[in-house]
Design a protein around this motif. Structure first.
Motif, PDB file in Angstrom:
ATOM      1  N   GLU A 193       0.841  -1.187   0.000  1.00  0.00           N
ATOM      2  CA  GLU A 193       0.000   0.000   0.000  1.00  0.00           C
ATOM      3  C   GLU A 193       0.882   1.245   0.000  1.00  0.00           C
ATOM      4  OE1 GLU A 193      -2.552  -0.292   3.364  1.00  0.00           O
ATOM      5  OE2 GLU A 193      -3.735  -1.960   2.542  1.00  0.00           O
ATOM      6  N   GLU A 194       0.302   2.335  -0.456  1.00  0.00           N
ATOM      7  CA  GLU A 194       1.064   3.571  -0.622  1.00  0.00           C
ATOM      8  C   GLU A 194       1.736   4.027   0.675  1.00  0.00           C
ATOM      9  OE1 GLU A 194       0.382   8.183  -2.160  1.00  0.00           O
ATOM     10  OE2 GLU A 194      -1.083   6.616  -2.648  1.00  0.00           O
ATOM     11  N   GLY A 195       1.008   3.999   1.786  1.00  0.00           N
ATOM     12  CA  GLY A 195       1.577   4.444   3.056  1.00  0.00           C
ATOM     13  C   GLY A 195       2.745   3.597   3.500  1.00  0.00           C
ATOM     14  N   GLU A 196       2.618   2.284   3.336  1.00  0.00           N
ATOM     15  CA  GLU A 196       3.690   1.376   3.738  1.00  0.00           C
ATOM     16  C   GLU A 196       4.927   1.566   2.857  1.00  0.00           C
ATOM     17  OE1 GLU A 196       5.146  -2.056   6.044  1.00  0.00           O
ATOM     18  OE2 GLU A 196       3.647  -0.484   6.323  1.00  0.00           O
ATOM     19  N   ILE A 197       4.717   1.749   1.575  1.00  0.00           N
ATOM     20  CA  ILE A 197       5.837   1.992   0.662  1.00  0.00           C
ATOM     21  C   ILE A 197       6.558   3.282   1.046  1.00  0.00           C
ATOM     22  CG2 ILE A 197       6.500   2.425  -1.731  1.00  0.00           C
ATOM     23  CD1 ILE A 197       5.552  -0.401  -1.350  1.00  0.00           C
ATOM     24  N   SER A 198       5.790   4.327   1.348  1.00  0.00           N
ATOM     25  CA  SER A 198       6.390   5.613   1.733  1.00  0.00           C
ATOM     26  C   SER A 198       7.198   5.486   3.016  1.00  0.00           C
ATOM     27  CB  SER A 198       5.294   6.669   1.909  1.00  0.00           C
ATOM     28  OG  SER A 198       4.621   6.915   0.695  1.00  0.00           O
ATOM     29  N   ASP A 199       6.676   4.716   3.978  1.00  0.00           N
ATOM     30  CA  ASP A 199       7.375   4.551   5.256  1.00  0.00           C
ATOM     31  C   ASP A 199       8.723   3.861   5.092  1.00  0.00           C
ATOM     32  OD1 ASP A 199       5.301   5.774   6.558  1.00  0.00           O
ATOM     33  OD2 ASP A 199       4.339   3.910   7.224  1.00  0.00           O
ATOM     34  N   HIS A 200       8.849   3.022   4.077  1.00  0.00           N
ATOM     35  CA  HIS A 200      10.085   2.255   3.881  1.00  0.00           C
ATOM     36  C   HIS A 200      10.815   2.683   2.603  1.00  0.00           C
ATOM     37  CE1 HIS A 200       9.243  -0.599   7.148  1.00  0.00           C
ATOM     38  NE2 HIS A 200       7.982  -0.463   6.802  1.00  0.00           N
ATOM     39  N   CYS A 201      10.615   3.928   2.197  1.00  0.00           N
ATOM     40  CA  CYS A 201      11.181   4.381   0.926  1.00  0.00           C
ATOM     41  C   CYS A 201      12.703   4.314   0.904  1.00  0.00           C
ATOM     42  CB  CYS A 201      10.700   5.798   0.597  1.00  0.00           C
ATOM     43  SG  CYS A 201      11.173   7.052   1.793  1.00  0.00           S
ATOM     44  N   PHE A 202      13.347   4.656   2.025  1.00  0.00           N
ATOM     45  CA  PHE A 202      14.814   4.634   2.032  1.00  0.00           C
ATOM     46  C   PHE A 202      15.346   3.209   1.985  1.00  0.00           C
ATOM     47  CE2 PHE A 202      13.996   8.851   3.949  1.00  0.00           C
ATOM     48  CZ  PHE A 202      14.703   9.614   3.038  1.00  0.00           C
ATOM     49  N   ASP A 203      14.686   2.282   2.682  1.00  0.00           N
ATOM     50  CA  ASP A 203      15.090   0.877   2.604  1.00  0.00           C
ATOM     51  C   ASP A 203      14.995   0.381   1.161  1.00  0.00           C
ATOM     52  OD1 ASP A 203      15.521   0.620   5.362  1.00  0.00           O
ATOM     53  OD2 ASP A 203      13.407   0.178   5.727  1.00  0.00           O
ATOM     54  N   LEU A 204      13.940   0.772   0.483  1.00  0.00           N
ATOM     55  CA  LEU A 204      13.752   0.336  -0.896  1.00  0.00           C
ATOM     56  C   LEU A 204      14.789   0.955  -1.832  1.00  0.00           C
ATOM     57  CD1 LEU A 204       9.849   0.490  -1.112  1.00  0.00           C
ATOM     58  CD2 LEU A 204      11.280  -1.546  -0.925  1.00  0.00           C
ATOM     59  N   ILE A 205      15.098   2.215  -1.624  1.00  0.00           N
ATOM     60  CA  ILE A 205      16.101   2.877  -2.460  1.00  0.00           C
ATOM     61  C   ILE A 205      17.469   2.213  -2.286  1.00  0.00           C
ATOM     62  CG2 ILE A 205      17.452   5.000  -2.709  1.00  0.00           C
ATOM     63  CD1 ILE A 205      14.838   6.543  -2.292  1.00  0.00           C
ATOM     64  N   PHE A 206      17.831   1.897  -1.033  1.00  0.00           N
ATOM     65  CA  PHE A 206      19.101   1.205  -0.791  1.00  0.00           C
ATOM     66  C   PHE A 206      19.111  -0.152  -1.497  1.00  0.00           C
ATOM     67  CE2 PHE A 206      19.300   3.592   3.492  1.00  0.00           C
ATOM     68  CZ  PHE A 206      19.844   4.700   2.858  1.00  0.00           C
ATOM     69  N   ALA A 207      17.980  -0.852  -1.451  1.00  0.00           N
ATOM     70  CA  ALA A 207      17.880  -2.159  -2.110  1.00  0.00           C
ATOM     71  C   ALA A 207      17.959  -1.995  -3.631  1.00  0.00           C
ATOM     72  CB  ALA A 207      16.583  -2.854  -1.714  1.00  0.00           C
ATOM     73  N   PHE A 208      17.290  -0.973  -4.175  1.00  0.00           N
ATOM     74  CA  PHE A 208      17.348  -0.717  -5.617  1.00  0.00           C
ATOM     75  C   PHE A 208      18.789  -0.478  -6.072  1.00  0.00           C
ATOM     76  CE2 PHE A 208      12.753   1.140  -6.034  1.00  0.00           C
ATOM     77  CZ  PHE A 208      12.246  -0.088  -5.656  1.00  0.00           C
ATOM     78  N   ASP A 209      19.546   0.241  -5.242  1.00  0.00           N
ATOM     79  CA  ASP A 209      20.936   0.542  -5.588  1.00  0.00           C
ATOM     80  C   ASP A 209      21.807  -0.712  -5.627  1.00  0.00           C
ATOM     81  OD1 ASP A 209      20.449   3.208  -5.893  1.00  0.00           O
ATOM     82  OD2 ASP A 209      21.228   3.808  -3.931  1.00  0.00           O
ATOM     83  N   GLU A 210      21.399  -1.743  -4.916  1.00  0.00           N
ATOM     84  CA  GLU A 210      22.149  -3.004  -4.962  1.00  0.00           C
ATOM     85  C   GLU A 210      21.855  -3.775  -6.248  1.00  0.00           C
ATOM     86  OE1 GLU A 210      24.433  -3.710  -2.948  1.00  0.00           O
ATOM     87  OE2 GLU A 210      24.025  -2.303  -1.321  1.00  0.00           O
TER      88      GLU A 210
END
Length: 225
Positions: free
Chosen positions: A106-123
């Motif tokens: 959901e949008e709220g959950e994605i926003s709450d973990h946006c930095f975790d996801l960005i770090f994962a995307f960079d890997e």
């Protein structure tokens, strides 16, 4: 710059967006402006035909490779020269990363973990090209980065406390010297409250600068990442 990138076989950006094309979290892997990425994502929903079960759509300049995530989309924006089979495999890895950090899609959950996801995307992608990593390695690498950040913060907080304690001790020494000088009738310039405050502020800034320099010189991962 963007036009020259379109001639290469690269992945330009990855994003989780709403069905209306609103970016919740996005990561550019090449030099692109935020406005350009937002414009590309806003155009994405208009390109999908109703009732069609495609996994990619194209414009004159880019290709969108996407996968539905319930009410959201995981979208990769690539050049048209990019290998579609490799892009689809990369898309599957991106889509598998999301539930690793978000309990619900959901949008709220994605926003709450946006930095975790960005770090994962960079890997997964570096400078537009897929890295040879799997889901377990991504999780390990991001946890290592998180651990190093916690260690750095702990060291910094400890050094700040020690520096403040030292400044208080120095201030007491200066006050004692001033009192002793007043008793003996001597003037001791520069020991006023304003002078001590300025000195304390300057010392604190030097201390923070030294901490940052020390971490920059010695904070790399042991594997050179």
């Amino acid at each position: 710059m963007f036009d020259s990138l379109c001639l290469l076989q690269v992945l330009l950006a990855a994003a989780v967006c709403t069905k209306a094309g609103k970016a919740i979290v996005s990561r550019q892997f090449v030099e692109m402006t935020r406005t350009r990425v937002e414009g590309l994502l806003a155009a994405f929903p208009k390109l999908m035909g109703l009732g069609k079960q495609h996994t990619f759509v194209e414009t004159e300049s880019v290709r969108y490779v996407y996968q539905p995530l319930e009410k959201l989309y995981m979208v990769l924006i690539t050049t048209k020269n990019s290998n579609i089979l490799e892009d689809l495999e990369t898309l599957r890895l991106f889509s598998r990363v999301i539930p690793e950090y978000c309990r619900v899609l959901e949008e709220g959950e994605i926003s709450d973990h946006c930095f975790d996801l960005i770090f994962a995307f960079d890997e997964i992608v570096a400078l537009g090209y897929r890295e040879n990593v799997n889901l377990a390695q991504i999780r390990t690498f991001t946890e290592m980065d998180s651990h190093e950040e916690k260690v750095f913060r702990a060291v910094r907080e400890t050094q700040e406390r020690e520096a403040k304690a030292e400044m208080r001790r120095k201030a007491k020494e200066l006050q004692q010297i001033r009192r002793d000088a007043e008793r003996s009738g001597k003037k001791v310039p520069g020991f006023g409250s304003a002078g001590m405050s300025s000195m304390s502020s300057g010392a604190h800034e030097v201390m923070l600068r030294n901490i940052s320099i020390g971490y920059a010189n010695g904070g790399e991962n042991s594997d050179g990442r």
